[in-house]
Design an enzyme around this catalytic site. Structure first.
Site, mmCIF file in Angstrom:
data_model
loop_
_atom_site.group_PDB
_atom_site.id
_atom_site.type_symbol
_atom_site.label_atom_id
_atom_site.label_comp_id
_atom_site.label_asym_id
_atom_site.label_seq_id
_atom_site.Cartn_x
_atom_site.Cartn_y
_atom_site.Cartn_z
ATOM 1 N N ASP A 148 0.821 -1.228 0.000
ATOM 2 C CA ASP A 148 0.000 0.000 0.000
ATOM 3 C C ASP A 148 0.847 1.267 0.000
ATOM 4 O O ASP A 148 0.504 2.248 -0.657
ATOM 5 C CB ASP A 148 -0.902 0.037 1.247
ATOM 6 C CG ASP A 148 -1.980 -1.023 1.192
ATOM 7 O OD1 ASP A 148 -2.191 -1.588 0.109
ATOM 8 O OD2 ASP A 148 -2.591 -1.288 2.248
HETATM 9 P P1 NAP Z 1 0.890 -3.963 3.097
HETATM 10 O O1 NAP Z 1 0.203 -2.999 2.194
HETATM 11 O O2 NAP Z 1 0.094 -4.566 4.180
HETATM 12 O O3 NAP Z 1 1.524 -5.102 2.174
HETATM 13 C C1 NAP Z 1 2.348 -6.086 2.671
HETATM 14 C C2 NAP Z 1 2.773 -6.988 1.524
HETATM 15 O O4 NAP Z 1 3.779 -7.850 2.032
HETATM 16 C C3 NAP Z 1 1.665 -7.854 0.988
HETATM 17 O O5 NAP Z 1 1.256 -7.400 -0.271
HETATM 18 C C4 NAP Z 1 2.257 -9.278 0.939
HETATM 19 O O6 NAP Z 1 2.149 -9.787 -0.387
HETATM 20 C C5 NAP Z 1 3.713 -9.065 1.325
HETATM 21 N N1 NAP Z 1 4.216 -10.100 2.241
HETATM 22 C C6 NAP Z 1 3.604 -10.619 3.322
HETATM 23 N N2 NAP Z 1 4.376 -11.556 3.898
HETATM 24 C C7 NAP Z 1 5.511 -11.614 3.176
HETATM 25 C C8 NAP Z 1 6.705 -12.389 3.260
HETATM 26 N N3 NAP Z 1 6.892 -13.299 4.230
HETATM 27 N N4 NAP Z 1 7.671 -12.200 2.342
HETATM 28 C C9 NAP Z 1 7.499 -11.297 1.346
HETATM 29 N N5 NAP Z 1 6.391 -10.534 1.204
HETATM 30 C C10 NAP Z 1 5.410 -10.701 2.115
HETATM 31 O O7 NAP Z 1 2.159 -3.301 3.784
HETATM 32 P P2 NAP Z 1 2.706 -1.816 3.765
HETATM 33 O O8 NAP Z 1 3.020 -1.388 2.371
HETATM 34 O O9 NAP Z 1 3.762 -1.769 4.805
HETATM 35 O O10 NAP Z 1 1.470 -0.931 4.189
HETATM 36 C C11 NAP Z 1 1.009 -0.883 5.525
HETATM 37 C C12 NAP Z 1 -0.492 -0.825 5.516
HETATM 38 O O11 NAP Z 1 -0.961 -1.038 6.841
HETATM 39 C C13 NAP Z 1 -1.028 0.518 5.056
HETATM 40 O O12 NAP Z 1 -2.215 0.350 4.315
HETATM 41 C C14 NAP Z 1 -1.329 1.223 6.371
HETATM 42 O O13 NAP Z 1 -2.316 2.218 6.245
HETATM 43 C C15 NAP Z 1 -1.794 0.051 7.218
HETATM 44 N N6 NAP Z 1 -1.686 0.285 8.659
HETATM 45 C C16 NAP Z 1 -0.525 0.730 9.172
HETATM 46 C C17 NAP Z 1 -0.431 0.998 10.528
HETATM 47 C C18 NAP Z 1 0.842 1.555 11.128
HETATM 48 O O14 NAP Z 1 0.778 2.203 12.150
HETATM 49 N N7 NAP Z 1 1.989 1.295 10.524
HETATM 50 C C19 NAP Z 1 -1.521 0.763 11.362
HETATM 51 C C20 NAP Z 1 -2.691 0.248 10.792
HETATM 52 C C21 NAP Z 1 -2.748 0.009 9.450
HETATM 53 P P3 NAP Z 1 2.156 -11.383 -0.632
HETATM 54 O O15 NAP Z 1 1.013 -11.909 0.142
HETATM 55 O O16 NAP Z 1 2.008 -11.529 -2.116
HETATM 56 O O17 NAP Z 1 3.465 -11.880 -0.142
#
Ligand code: NAP
Length: 462
Positions: free
Chosen positions: A389
């Site tokens: 994301d």
């Molecule tokens: P993300 O959008 O959740 O994407 C994570 C990606 O990691 C997934 O597409 C997944 O694809 C891949 N993945 C998972 N396990 C893996 C592994 N073992 N090896 C390789 N790839 C792996 O992560 P992000 O870009 O960090 O975004 C964070 C999201 O969380 C945002 O939407 C944010 O708003 C939300 N959020 C953040 C917080 C905060 O405080 N940081 C709090 C609440 C919500 P595959 O399944 O294809 O592997």
């Protein structure tokens, strides 16, 4: 004299907490911030032990031993990926302490016939806020730990219903202020506050719990302020205010970085897709092009400027050490390596900072979103490690996308992108990502830790 010394110690503790909060603002001083806060807490606790109202120490000793026995494993062995639920549990316990102090003080006041309106108002706020924080935090814990269903549980008229229940709680508080010794009013208020905690968190999706936890942190702080007024304790008032305000600021900052209004945080069923938006259907389509680990390693080895972009997948794979090792190998060959930090990458604020710092990445290599975004255009390879994301260009280009408007890392501007993920899974928001089908992007499929190890070996051999 004794009381003056206690107040002086509280002042010192408050000063240490302020210094700690300041130090926690930057990765390079964060560790010092935690140490200052721990010393401040120790000063506060030791000073309190000299309070003349303490008649015997047995139960305090029992509480301290039980607390230490529970706290040590929580701090030492809970993995970083489970930190949000650990914090939720801590909030529940902190708020339970505030609520029990409130209930105890109230019953004591009733039996002694000493309850005044001022004191009962403070006690009422303490129990109302404390009670809803206990059950709200337990619900957040249950959803994060997947003991409870993570999906938002919504029903028609939910906000109106929740507000009505909250209104009953506030009405019973007013009833209590009018008639302080009315134990029925106190009981109704406690029951309603416990119910409100459950009702507030039910409509929120499991993955959105970190924002809720930070908001509940703010409520727990306010409950501590009320406790401070109720038992006439200055340090509780100061620390509760710091806690309440910092939790509030953090919730606002997180909602902003996740592209939600604060009203939506408070009253929207967040975690549910916005009306009309079809998650997963926000992509223009296209095929991902895969790259072999050997070719990817060659590209990394000969790149002059590399930006590693970690995301939630790095945390899942626990691949922070391998990311740093790869970065070190590239630097040894003369390349320049930076790590891009998005404020909400992962699942809790500062998630990536903490993981990379644990792996020993120097703080000056961690570059915040705004600064690194200016560098992508001159970056040879952006290596996306389990981020989705936070690198999704739809946030800038597709007004139909549920994440439109969320600030992102402009990885698509780099000369080439290598993305490490296991398959075609979407991220937290459930929307497709056109970056992965972009003309400059190559996909290296597999668990991030394994892929980074293979890349490291390849860069060594190149
Ligand atoms: P993300 O959008 O959740 O994407 C994570 C990606 O990691 C997934 O597409 C997944 O694809 C891949 N993945 C998972 N396990 C893996 C592994 N073992 N090896 C390789 N790839 C792996 O992560 P992000 O870009 O960090 O975004 C964070 C999201 O969380 C945002 O939407 C944010 O708003 C939300 N959020 C953040 C917080 C905060 O405080 N940081 C709090 C609440 C919500 P595959 O399944 O294809 O592997």
């Amino acid at each position: 004299m004794r009381d003056t010394l206690i107040q002086a110690a509280y002042l010192l503790a408050a000063f240490l907490f302020l210094l700690a909060l300041r130090a926690l603002g930057k990765p390079v001083t964060a560790r010092r911030g935690m140490q200052l806060a721990a010393v401040g807490m120790a000063v506060g606790i030791v000073a309190t032990l000299f309070n003349a109202r303490i008649l015997s120490y047995e139960w305090i000793a029992v509480g301290a031993v039980v607390g230490a026995l529970a706290g040590y494993p929580l701090g030492k062995w809970v993995p970083m990926t489970a930190m949000p639920q650990r914090i939720a549990l801590s909030h529940a316990l902190g708020a339970l302490a505030a609520t029990l102090v409130g209930v105890g003080e109230y019953l004591h006041g009733v039996s002694a016939g000493t309850l005044g309106r001022g004191q009962v108002t403070a006690l009422g706020f303490e129990v109302l806020l404390g009670g809803l924080t206990v059950t709200g935090s337990l619900m957040a814990f249950g959803k994060l730990q997947e003991i409870l269903p993570g999906r938002p549980l919504v029903f028609r008229g939910q906000n109106a219903f929740n507000l009505s229940v909250l209104a009953i709680g506030v009405a019973s508080l007013v009833w209590l202020v009018v008639d302080p010794a009315n134990v029925v009013a106190a009981g109704v208020m406690l029951a309603v506050s416990l119910a409100v905690g459950v009702l507030l968190v039910l409509p929120i999706g499991g993955a959105d719990m970190p924002v809720v936890v930070s908001l509940l942190n703010s409520y727990a702080g306010l409950a501590a302020v009320a406790t401070g007024f109720a038992i006439n304790n200055n340090i509780l008032i100061i620390v509760g205010a710091l806690d309440g305000l910092s939790g509030f600021i953090l919730s606002v900052a997180m909602s902003k970085a996740m592209n939600r209004s604060f009203g939506n945080v408070l009253f929207g069923a967040f975690g549910a897709p916005p009306a009309g938006a079809a998650p997963g259907a926000a992509s223009a389509g296209g095929e991902m092009s895969a790259i072999s680990a050997e070719d990817a390693a060659l590209r990394m080895a000969y790149a002059e400027k590399v930006v590693i972009v970690p995301g939630y997948g790095l945390a899942v794979a626990q691949a922070q050490h391998q990311a740093r090792e790869l970065g070190d190998l590239i630097e040894k060959r003369g390349g320049d390596v930076r790590y891009a930090i998005h404020p909400v990458a992962g699942r809790m604020p500062g998630h990536m900072n903490v993981l990379l710092a644990e792996a020993g990445v120097p703080y000056d290599k961690l570059v915040d979103m705004d600064d690194i975004n200016e560098r992508f255009a001159e970056t040879d390879v952006a290596l996306v490690v389990g981020a989705n994301d936070v690198v999704n260009p739809a946030a800038r280009t597709n007004p139909q996308s549920p994440i439109y408007g969320m600030p992102i890392l402009k990885v698509a501007d780099a000369r080439s992108v290598i993305a490490l993920k296991r398959g075609k899974g979407t991220g937290f928001s459930g929307v497709e990502n056109d970056l992965f089908v972009g003309p400059r992007t190559s996909m290296l499929f597999g668990d991030a830790k394994q892929s980074l190890i293979t890349l490291g070996l390849g860069v060594k051999d190149a």
